[in-house]
Design a protein around this motif. Structure first.
Motif, PDB file in Angstrom:
ATOM      1  N   ASP A 646      27.204  43.031   0.599  1.00  9.56           N
ATOM      2  CA  ASP A 646      27.734  43.287   1.943  1.00  9.56           C
ATOM      3  C   ASP A 646      28.976  44.178   1.884  1.00  9.56           C
ATOM      4  OD1 ASP A 646      25.729  41.789   3.050  1.00  9.56           O
ATOM      5  OD2 ASP A 646      26.928  39.950   3.192  1.00  9.56           O
ATOM      6  N   GLN A 647      29.872  43.891   0.928  1.00 11.51           N
ATOM      7  CA  GLN A 647      31.076  44.724   0.796  1.00 11.51           C
ATOM      8  C   GLN A 647      30.708  46.146   0.388  1.00 11.51           C
ATOM      9  OE1 GLN A 647      30.519  41.680  -0.342  1.00 11.51           O
ATOM     10  NE2 GLN A 647      32.400  40.592  -0.902  1.00 11.51           N
ATOM     11  N   SER A 648      29.724  46.252  -0.496  1.00 15.30           N
ATOM     12  CA  SER A 648      29.283  47.573  -0.943  1.00 15.30           C
ATOM     13  C   SER A 648      28.686  48.369   0.217  1.00 15.30           C
ATOM     14  CB  SER A 648      28.254  47.422  -2.063  1.00 15.30           C
ATOM     15  OG  SER A 648      27.743  48.667  -2.462  1.00 15.30           O
ATOM     16  N   MET A 649      27.876  47.699   1.031  1.00 17.94           N
ATOM     17  CA  MET A 649      27.282  48.382   2.178  1.00 17.94           C
ATOM     18  C   MET A 649      28.345  48.790   3.193  1.00 17.94           C
ATOM     19  SD  MET A 649      24.108  48.812   1.636  1.00 17.94           S
ATOM     20  CE  MET A 649      23.735  49.439   3.266  1.00 17.94           C
ATOM     21  N   GLU A 650      29.365  47.959   3.366  1.00 20.99           N
ATOM     22  CA  GLU A 650      30.431  48.299   4.304  1.00 20.99           C
ATOM     23  C   GLU A 650      31.205  49.529   3.822  1.00 20.99           C
ATOM     24  OE1 GLU A 650      32.560  48.361   7.675  1.00 20.99           O
ATOM     25  OE2 GLU A 650      30.812  47.094   7.249  1.00 20.99           O
ATOM     26  N   ARG A 651      31.430  49.622   2.516  1.00 23.09           N
ATOM     27  CA  ARG A 651      32.102  50.809   1.974  1.00 23.09           C
ATOM     28  C   ARG A 651      31.243  52.051   2.196  1.00 23.09           C
ATOM     29  NH1 ARG A 651      33.601  47.217  -2.266  1.00 23.09           N
ATOM     30  NH2 ARG A 651      31.800  47.894  -3.501  1.00 23.09           N
ATOM     31  N   MET A 652      29.929  51.900   2.008  1.00 16.41           N
ATOM     32  CA  MET A 652      29.033  53.041   2.222  1.00 16.41           C
ATOM     33  C   MET A 652      29.016  53.445   3.698  1.00 16.41           C
ATOM     34  SD  MET A 652      25.763  52.389  -0.301  1.00 16.41           S
ATOM     35  CE  MET A 652      25.248  54.106  -0.221  1.00 16.41           C
ATOM     36  N   ARG A 653      29.053  52.463   4.578  1.00 21.39           N
ATOM     37  CA  ARG A 653      29.073  52.787   6.014  1.00 21.39           C
ATOM     38  C   ARG A 653      30.360  53.500   6.397  1.00 21.39           C
ATOM     39  NH1 ARG A 653      25.871  47.940   6.539  1.00 21.39           N
ATOM     40  NH2 ARG A 653      27.732  46.621   6.389  1.00 21.39           N
ATOM     41  N   ASN A 654      31.476  53.080   5.819  1.00 18.41           N
ATOM     42  CA  ASN A 654      32.749  53.747   6.098  1.00 18.41           C
ATOM     43  C   ASN A 654      32.740  55.188   5.598  1.00 18.41           C
ATOM     44  OD1 ASN A 654      34.200  51.803   7.533  1.00 18.41           O
ATOM     45  ND2 ASN A 654      34.833  50.744   5.655  1.00 18.41           N
ATOM     46  N   LYS A 655      32.149  55.396   4.410  1.00 21.02           N
ATOM     47  CA  LYS A 655      32.054  56.760   3.894  1.00 21.02           C
ATOM     48  C   LYS A 655      31.148  57.599   4.776  1.00 21.02           C
ATOM     49  CE  LYS A 655      30.986  59.472  -0.221  1.00 21.02           C
ATOM     50  NZ  LYS A 655      30.519  59.469  -1.625  1.00 21.02           N
ATOM     51  N   TYR A 656      30.076  56.977   5.268  1.00 25.49           N
ATOM     52  CA  TYR A 656      29.157  57.678   6.169  1.00 25.49           C
ATOM     53  C   TYR A 656      29.878  58.106   7.443  1.00 25.49           C
ATOM     54  CZ  TYR A 656      25.068  58.341   9.212  1.00 25.49           C
ATOM     55  OH  TYR A 656      24.132  58.845  10.072  1.00 25.49           O
ATOM     56  N   ARG A 657      30.679  57.202   8.004  1.00 24.53           N
ATOM     57  CA  ARG A 657      31.444  57.535   9.214  1.00 24.53           C
ATOM     58  C   ARG A 657      32.482  58.621   8.916  1.00 24.53           C
ATOM     59  NH1 ARG A 657      32.086  51.671   9.611  1.00 24.53           N
ATOM     60  NH2 ARG A 657      30.405  50.794  10.883  1.00 24.53           N
ATOM     61  N   ALA A 658      33.084  58.544   7.716  1.00 23.95           N
ATOM     62  CA  ALA A 658      34.086  59.548   7.353  1.00 23.95           C
ATOM     63  C   ALA A 658      33.464  60.940   7.263  1.00 23.95           C
ATOM     64  CB  ALA A 658      34.736  59.169   6.017  1.00 23.95           C
ATOM     65  N   LEU A 659      32.244  61.019   6.719  1.00 27.18           N
ATOM     66  CA  LEU A 659      31.560  62.313   6.658  1.00 27.18           C
ATOM     67  C   LEU A 659      31.246  62.819   8.064  1.00 27.18           C
ATOM     68  CD1 LEU A 659      29.083  61.631   3.695  1.00 27.18           C
ATOM     69  CD2 LEU A 659      31.029  63.204   3.679  1.00 27.18           C
ATOM     70  N   LYS A 660      30.843  61.909   8.947  1.00 27.31           N
ATOM     71  CA  LYS A 660      30.551  62.306  10.321  1.00 27.31           C
ATOM     72  C   LYS A 660      31.838  62.719  11.054  1.00 27.31           C
ATOM     73  CE  LYS A 660      27.191  60.579  12.620  1.00 27.31           C
ATOM     74  NZ  LYS A 660      26.313  59.722  13.452  1.00 27.31           N
ATOM     75  N   TYR A 661      32.940  62.074  10.715  1.00 26.78           N
ATOM     76  CA  TYR A 661      34.242  62.454  11.297  1.00 26.78           C
ATOM     77  C   TYR A 661      34.598  63.889  10.897  1.00 26.78           C
ATOM     78  CZ  TYR A 661      39.344  62.616  11.857  1.00 26.78           C
ATOM     79  OH  TYR A 661      40.632  62.988  12.187  1.00 26.78           O
TER      80      TYR A 661
END
Length: 845
Positions: A646-661
């Motif tokens: 779950d923590q790993s997926m949350e980090r990946m989601r944050n990176k995904y949002r950062a790329l979209k930002y």
């Protein structure tokens, strides 16, 4: 090494070996991730593919009444049908009351003897090719096998008195040693540019590798070496007593334990906060064994420990945690020094000399004592694993080689000079009585030969599989119960890639395979579905609902008649008899070869189904992992989702949002320069999933990182100036840099919600478009990575990749589709399969 790890890989295990299961905990509810959802209708015409399981449904209890079957007829009932029998009769191997027909067609089962494992982990009974039966029916025409293959005597531990040397009858041919460049640099010159080349490593020195697959890939079938020298194994250091102020408490009072009893108490204390310490069976087994130790080594202050509940292991746990914290707090220099000292001490054990070649040894460390953890509902979990001493170990070494000296006091149990086996040392562990072996490393010559022979044997099955399937299809209607049961078992092994399985002792986990299925494990659901629900290898639950042929459905109904739930489903078949029959069908064929064949052939078919057109690298990797995942599900290679998933997926989601930002900022900057781009569909997609709260938090984190980066750079620059004996920078320099950072993020704050943006440095629209294209590809690739990571959280892809999928499939696929091999195979696997790295791009399993 792990305290309870099994010493051989999955492909080295015997089909019917009695070993401690090592797998994930039992699944508590039926899950769809345990099987592949397939078509509702089953067509037998597709003989080359394993059955695709159907939709799962919750298991239901088998009713005593027979299930109605419109195809049922008296003519289809075997002559030797099974009478009703009790569990007690079953445990006596049906010695009483067998039918006359059965006695006429099958010998009574012999009492199973304890097997010796060979060096690959297989038992003699399961791996030695049986002598062909004289009474084979005429319809079974067995093709002549290629000469020179011997699947039986490979690496078998000798069953003679230790110390006697074996006469070497022939000399092993000398081989030329060639050089193999790392990462596939030695690919054929005619082939395409290899995707296996590593980045930034072109100038590395060439590594000398013995190219055995070009000399004698199959070996001589018996003699494995002529000269063997090694330094034995490393024993763990002796126990060091705890400091005088660290004491176990009993009924609130400290207890003065002798080192022998204190060490065992420490094993439990270190695990106090783990799920094991909450397990009743684990606690009982530990306390029983600990009391035995304290009987011989009682407390020095006279305390009698009789109640587990009154024991307080907290002081021991806190001491071990503080020691862990000290190790973590070590400086990098201290850690490097400790590692170097450890590596220097182990250096001489890591290699051996095999026929004059330097070969790497695999598991040269002896397991330290501890508490057996097991997997699933293992009845022996928590039991004390005794300390292994030199007197417990038998060494296998060249006759003229110097005898190694143990790194702890003691003498070796025995010395052997057997050049027909590949193990260097062995001993017997005390928990389940299993043999532990020390072998050469995965990338060694002997291991490579074994792997290659295994996959070649699976490929050979392609030439026989149609005939074998026709034979067992015919036997599905046999009037002899034993033949009909064997054919039905072969059907499941072939179509579902089930393991053969074997009977377990009372002190082993209740795991089963095809031959050891009980009636309770198989439920029938009209009109033609079979529901499997049992614990497989490593206590992994196998739950699967599959449509089967009407005759197979009918057979299962007949096998279950007049039986209790705990009676054997295939009471006339065992692993040994099945493998003997398979060996008559094809030399060297066992149930496991079917499993390897089905895994590799299914994998090849799934990869070939993908026709890539302008696909990105990540799309190709996802297609590869999807095929690997389907094979892993077929083979029931499950795992418990990692605790950090779950923590790993949350980090990946944050990176995904950062790329979209970042993409959003570039879009807004482009629109600010030229408004006409707003009408371009290419840039019309917005980032609506980025809410304002997340943007504020993200920009604040970016600001903190920039400030930290500036401060570190300022400190480094001053350190360098000091080394050059120059005047350091004034603090005002740092303040100016921080002020610029503040201005930049103030600008970002003002731009929020305006759909406008300015870049730090001016760029042309063409440059911004190029940056946007690259960033869009990164966003898509990262999303695919997230999907792939989440879908594989409960699937162990590595097991099938290492043991069941021919590595040449992957090597050829990577060349065909220009995928770097390092994206799929780790450096360890590239080293393990050097012979496969040179497969031609058009190679097929």
């Amino acid at each position: 090494m792990p305290t309870d790890s099994v010493m051989f890989s999955d492909d080295d295990r015997p089909l019917a070996a009695k070993s401690a299961p090592n797998g994930n905990n039992r699944v508590n509810a039926p899950q769809t991730n345990g099987h592949v959802k397939g078509p509702k209708d089953y067509e037998m015409s597709d003989d080359d593919q394993p059955l695709k399981p159907g939709k799962a449904s919750p298991p239901r209890k088998r009713k005593n009444g027979a299930i109605s079957d419109p195809l049922s007829s008296d003519d289809d009932v075997p002559l030797a049908s099974s009478p009703a029998k009790s569990t007690k009769l079953k445990k006596q191997n049906n010695k009483e009351g067998p039918s006359k027909e059965r006695m006429a067609n099958k010998k009574p089962p012999k009492k199973r003897a304890k097997r010796q494992r060979d060096s690959s982990g297989s038992s003699e009974e399961d791996t030695k090719p049986p002598v062909a039966k004289k009474g084979i029916r005429k319809s079974r025409k067995i093709k002549e096998e290629s000469a020179g293959y011997d699947s039986s005597d490979d690496d078998k531990p000798i069953a003679k008195k230790a110390g006697k040397s074996q006469v070497i009858k022939e000399e092993q041919p000398s081989f030329e040693v060639a050089k193999l460049k790392k990462r596939g640099k030695a690919m054929k010159e005619e082939g395409p540019a290899s995707p296996m080349k590593g980045k930034g490593k072109k100038n590395e020195e060439e590594e000398e590798v013995f190219r055995w697959w070009e000399q004698d890939p199959n070996g001589d079938g018996s003699m494995k070496w002529t000269k063997l020298e090694h330094n034995g194994v490393i024993f763990p250091p002796p126990y060091e007593p705890l400091p005088s102020h660290v004491k176990l408490k009993y009924n609130g009072k400290p207890v003065d334990l002798p080192p022998e009893a204190e060490e065992v108490a420490g094993f439990y204390g270190a695990m106090l906060e783990t799920p094991h310490a909450q397990d009743a069976v684990f606690n009982k087994n530990f306390f029983d064994d600990w009391k035995k130790v304290m009987k011989n080594h009682p407390a020095r202050d006279g305390t009698k420990i009789t109640s587990f509940e009154l024991c307080d292991f907290r002081p021991l746990f806190e001491y071990f945690e503080s020691e862990k914290a000290k190790k973590k707090a070590m400086t990098s220099e201290e850690k490097k020094a400790a590692k170097k000292a450890k590596d220097d001490m182990e250096a001489k054990y890591t290699f051996c000399l095999l026929d004059g070649r330097k070969e790497k040894v695999g598991n040269f460390r002896v397991e330290p004592p501890g508490l057996f953890r097991g997997r699933g509902e293992h009845p022996r979990k928590g039991a004390l694993k005794s300390r292994v001493r030199p007197e417990d170990i038998t060494l296998n070494i060249g006759k003229d080689a110097p005898i190694p000296i143990p790194n702890v006091p003691g003498n070796w149990k025995a010395l052997q000079h057997d050049n027909t086996v590949t193990w260097l040392a062995n001993w017997t562990e005390n928990i389940n009585g299993n043999h532990k072996y020390v072998f050469l490393a995965a990338g060694s010559t002997l291991k490579g030969q074994s792997d290659m022979q295994k996959f070649e044997k699976a490929r050979e099955l392609k030439n026989h599989v149609d005939r074998i399937r026709q034979n067992y299809q015919s036997d599905l209607k046999s009037k002899v119960m034993a033949d009909r049961q064997r054919a039905t078992a072969m059907y499941f092994i072939d179509k579902l890639a089930l393991r053969a399985g074997n009977e377990k002792g009372e002190d082993e986990a209740d795991t089963v395979g095809c031959c050891s299925l009980r009636c309770e494990h198989v439920t029938l659901e009209a009109p033609n579905s079979v529901i499997f629900d049992f614990l497989g290898k490593d206590s992994i639950r196998y739950y699967n609902k599959v449509p089967v042929e009407p005759q197979v459905f009918k057979n299962i109904r007949i096998f279950k008649e007049n039986k209790n739930d705990d009676d054997s489903l295939f009471d006339r078949v065992n692993t040994s008899s099945l493998n003997k029959h398979l060996n008559n069908e094809m030399k060297g064929l066992t149930a496991k070869v079917f499993r390897t064949f089905n895994a590799s052939s299914t994998f090849q078919r799934l990869l070939d189904e993908h026709k890539f057109t302008d696909a990105t690298l990540q799309e190709k990797l996802n297609a590869y992992n999807k095929a690997n995942r389907e094979v892993a599900i077929l083979c029931n290679h499950q795992r418990t989702a990692p605790k950090t998933h779950d923590q790993s997926m949350e980090r990946m989601r944050n990176k995904y949002r950062a790329l979209k930002y970042d993409r959003m900022k570039l879009r807004h900057a482009l629109f600010s320069i030229e408004k006409k781009y707003k009408k371009n569909e290419k840039y019309a997609e917005d980032e609506s999933d980025l809410d304002e709260d997340w943007i504020v938090n993200h920009e604040e984190q970016l600001k903190m990182k920039e400030i930290e980066k500036a401060e570190k750079k300022f400190a480094r620059d001053n350190e360098k100036l000091a080394e050059d004996q120059q005047k350091p920078q004034d603090k005002s320099v740092l303040e100016d840099r921080l002020a610029v950072i503040e201005d930049d993020f103030d600008r970002l704050a003002k731009e929020r919600g305006t759909k406008k943006a300015t870049l730090k440095r001016e760029k042309t629209t063409e440059k911004i478009e190029e940056m946007l294209d690259k960033l869009t590809e990164r966003v898509k690739a990262h999303k695919l990575q997230m999907i792939d990571r989440d879908e594989t959280k409960e699937i162990a892809l590595g097991t099938s990749k290492i043991n069941y999928l021919d590595p040449r499939i992957t090597a050829a696929w990577c060349q065909t589709h220009s995928v770097p091999i390092e994206k799929i195979f780790s450096k360890t696997l590239v080293t393990k399969f050097p012979w496969a790295m040179e497969a031609a791009p058009d190679w097929k399993f």
